[in-house]
Design an enzyme around this catalytic site. Sequence first.
Site, PDB file in Angstrom:
ATOM      1  CE  LYS A  26      -5.114  -0.897   1.251  1.00  0.00           C
ATOM      2  NZ  LYS A  26      -5.496  -2.087   1.938  1.00  0.00           N
TER       3      LYS A  26
ATOM      4  CE  LYS B 244       1.474   2.207   4.219  1.00  0.00           C
ATOM      5  NZ  LYS B 244       1.989   0.935   3.729  1.00  0.00           N
TER       6      LYS B 244
ATOM      7  CB  THR C  79      -0.892   0.015   1.253  1.00  0.00           C
ATOM      8  OG1 THR C  79      -1.646  -1.200   1.284  1.00  0.00           O
ATOM      9  CG2 THR C  79      -1.851   1.201   1.227  1.00  0.00           C
TER      10      THR C  79
HETATM   11  P1  NAD Z   1       5.539  -6.039   7.540  1.00  0.00           P
HETATM   12  O1  NAD Z   1       6.262  -4.929   8.213  1.00  0.00           O
HETATM   13  O2  NAD Z   1       5.142  -7.239   8.320  1.00  0.00           O
HETATM   14  O3  NAD Z   1       6.416  -6.557   6.283  1.00  0.00           O
HETATM   15  C1  NAD Z   1       7.227  -5.753   5.489  1.00  0.00           C
HETATM   16  C2  NAD Z   1       8.542  -6.492   5.290  1.00  0.00           C
HETATM   17  O4  NAD Z   1       9.360  -5.768   4.389  1.00  0.00           O
HETATM   18  C3  NAD Z   1       9.356  -6.639   6.593  1.00  0.00           C
HETATM   19  O5  NAD Z   1       9.572  -8.011   6.855  1.00  0.00           O
HETATM   20  C4  NAD Z   1      10.651  -5.872   6.291  1.00  0.00           C
HETATM   21  O6  NAD Z   1      11.796  -6.485   6.877  1.00  0.00           O
HETATM   22  C5  NAD Z   1      10.701  -5.960   4.782  1.00  0.00           C
HETATM   23  N1  NAD Z   1      11.522  -4.939   4.121  1.00  0.00           N
HETATM   24  C6  NAD Z   1      11.554  -3.596   4.342  1.00  0.00           C
HETATM   25  N2  NAD Z   1      12.383  -3.000   3.456  1.00  0.00           N
HETATM   26  C7  NAD Z   1      12.898  -4.008   2.687  1.00  0.00           C
HETATM   27  C8  NAD Z   1      13.804  -4.032   1.599  1.00  0.00           C
HETATM   28  N3  NAD Z   1      14.368  -2.913   1.115  1.00  0.00           N
HETATM   29  N4  NAD Z   1      14.099  -5.229   1.031  1.00  0.00           N
HETATM   30  C9  NAD Z   1      13.531  -6.374   1.495  1.00  0.00           C
HETATM   31  N5  NAD Z   1      12.658  -6.405   2.531  1.00  0.00           N
HETATM   32  C10 NAD Z   1      12.344  -5.235   3.111  1.00  0.00           C
HETATM   33  O7  NAD Z   1       4.273  -5.372   6.841  1.00  0.00           O
HETATM   34  P2  NAD Z   1       2.980  -6.127   6.263  1.00  0.00           P
HETATM   35  O8  NAD Z   1       1.894  -6.105   7.285  1.00  0.00           O
HETATM   36  O9  NAD Z   1       3.400  -7.412   5.632  1.00  0.00           O
HETATM   37  O10 NAD Z   1       2.528  -5.070   5.141  1.00  0.00           O
HETATM   38  C11 NAD Z   1       3.171  -5.011   3.876  1.00  0.00           C
HETATM   39  C12 NAD Z   1       2.396  -4.032   2.994  1.00  0.00           C
HETATM   40  O11 NAD Z   1       1.044  -4.483   2.856  1.00  0.00           O
HETATM   41  C13 NAD Z   1       2.309  -2.616   3.577  1.00  0.00           C
HETATM   42  O12 NAD Z   1       2.423  -1.699   2.518  1.00  0.00           O
HETATM   43  C14 NAD Z   1       0.928  -2.578   4.212  1.00  0.00           C
HETATM   44  O13 NAD Z   1       0.389  -1.274   4.291  1.00  0.00           O
HETATM   45  C15 NAD Z   1       0.152  -3.463   3.258  1.00  0.00           C
HETATM   46  N6  NAD Z   1      -1.050  -4.096   3.841  1.00  0.00           N
HETATM   47  C16 NAD Z   1      -0.995  -4.682   5.060  1.00  0.00           C
HETATM   48  C17 NAD Z   1      -2.136  -5.281   5.595  1.00  0.00           C
HETATM   49  C18 NAD Z   1      -2.112  -5.952   6.952  1.00  0.00           C
HETATM   50  O14 NAD Z   1      -3.189  -6.274   7.475  1.00  0.00           O
HETATM   51  N7  NAD Z   1      -0.948  -6.213   7.545  1.00  0.00           N
HETATM   52  C19 NAD Z   1      -3.342  -5.266   4.863  1.00  0.00           C
HETATM   53  C20 NAD Z   1      -3.349  -4.677   3.593  1.00  0.00           C
HETATM   54  C21 NAD Z   1      -2.202  -4.080   3.098  1.00  0.00           C
END
Ligand code: NAD
Length: 303
Positions: free
Chosen positions: A172, A247, A97
Amino acid sequence: MVKKIAFIGLGHMGGPMAANLVKAGHRVSGFDLAPEALETARTQGIEIAASAAAAGAGADVVITMLPAGRHVLGAYQGENGLLAVAGPGTLFLECSTIAVEDARAAHELVAAAGHRGLDAPVSGGVGGAANGTLTFMAGGTAENFADAEPILAAMGTRIVHCGGPGAGQAAKVCNNMILGVSMIAVSEAFVLGEKLGLSNEALFDVASAASGQCWALTTNCPVPGPVPASPANRGYEPGFAGALMAKDLGLAVQALESTGVQARLVSLAEEVYRQFAVGEGAGRDFSGIINEIRANSKTKETV
Ligand code: NAD
């Protein structure tokens, strides 16, 4: 058809999404900066790459699921960036997102490097990621959407082509504007009802079958009781965490500013959730906002 997929970002969402691609028979090479994310992914059949570049080299498809736009644009660019290492015409699916303008910038970079791109953010949360029942909102050409659809179908059940570059992120952000504001409205109504001596059950019975009906009321009801599956019945365990709502409304405000749209309620809702997410609310379901509203209400004799 089996694809070689690079999956960058194996966190709460990316980890289970990549695992579902493996289950569907694809060959997935993954990378994350966090060693624990890599360890979990390894146990799910994802091949662990030494870097994002190593995962991306030779892949048919590159999927990113990262915290914010700067992480995506950072991973794409540079001498060892994903765009430079990928073979010509690689399909880049950006599922994080991020701001609409970052999504559009990502599309431009992808096209300039001779690749194909689709923004495809998701809704459905960690449960949807684990169960393969996410909704994908996609932006890009019809051709890229058609190529991406079978891959997205391994991770989700509803895949909607919303329009050209950035349209997925636009859908979204607009949906979450409605959600954030409506949850505050529903919560304020319950707190006022309580103060007026109205039972939560009575208000629910009326509003859920009247013009106040909405998802925030009938599915994610902020008071315990009327909707047994709502997070309010389990201590506001998410669900959809307050930090993520803060966010997403931050991204909405960014879009309002760049377009000049006046949306006073969304701007206020962004402030409300940002404050909520400073403390414990960050990890609580966003419907826990009702407790803030109750706590901030003056104590007066019940009418
Ligand atoms: P999260 O923090 O659990 O996962 C993100 C991962 O990215 C982490 O493990 C981090 O170590 C990794 N990361 C960061 N920079 C990096 C890089 N340069 N190279 C490789 N890895 C890297 O977050 P999430 O909950 O999995 O969310 C991911 C995305 O999905 C976000 O944009 C969030 O807004 C979106 N999202 C989340 C949800 C939810 O319920 N968690 C729902 C819809 C959308």
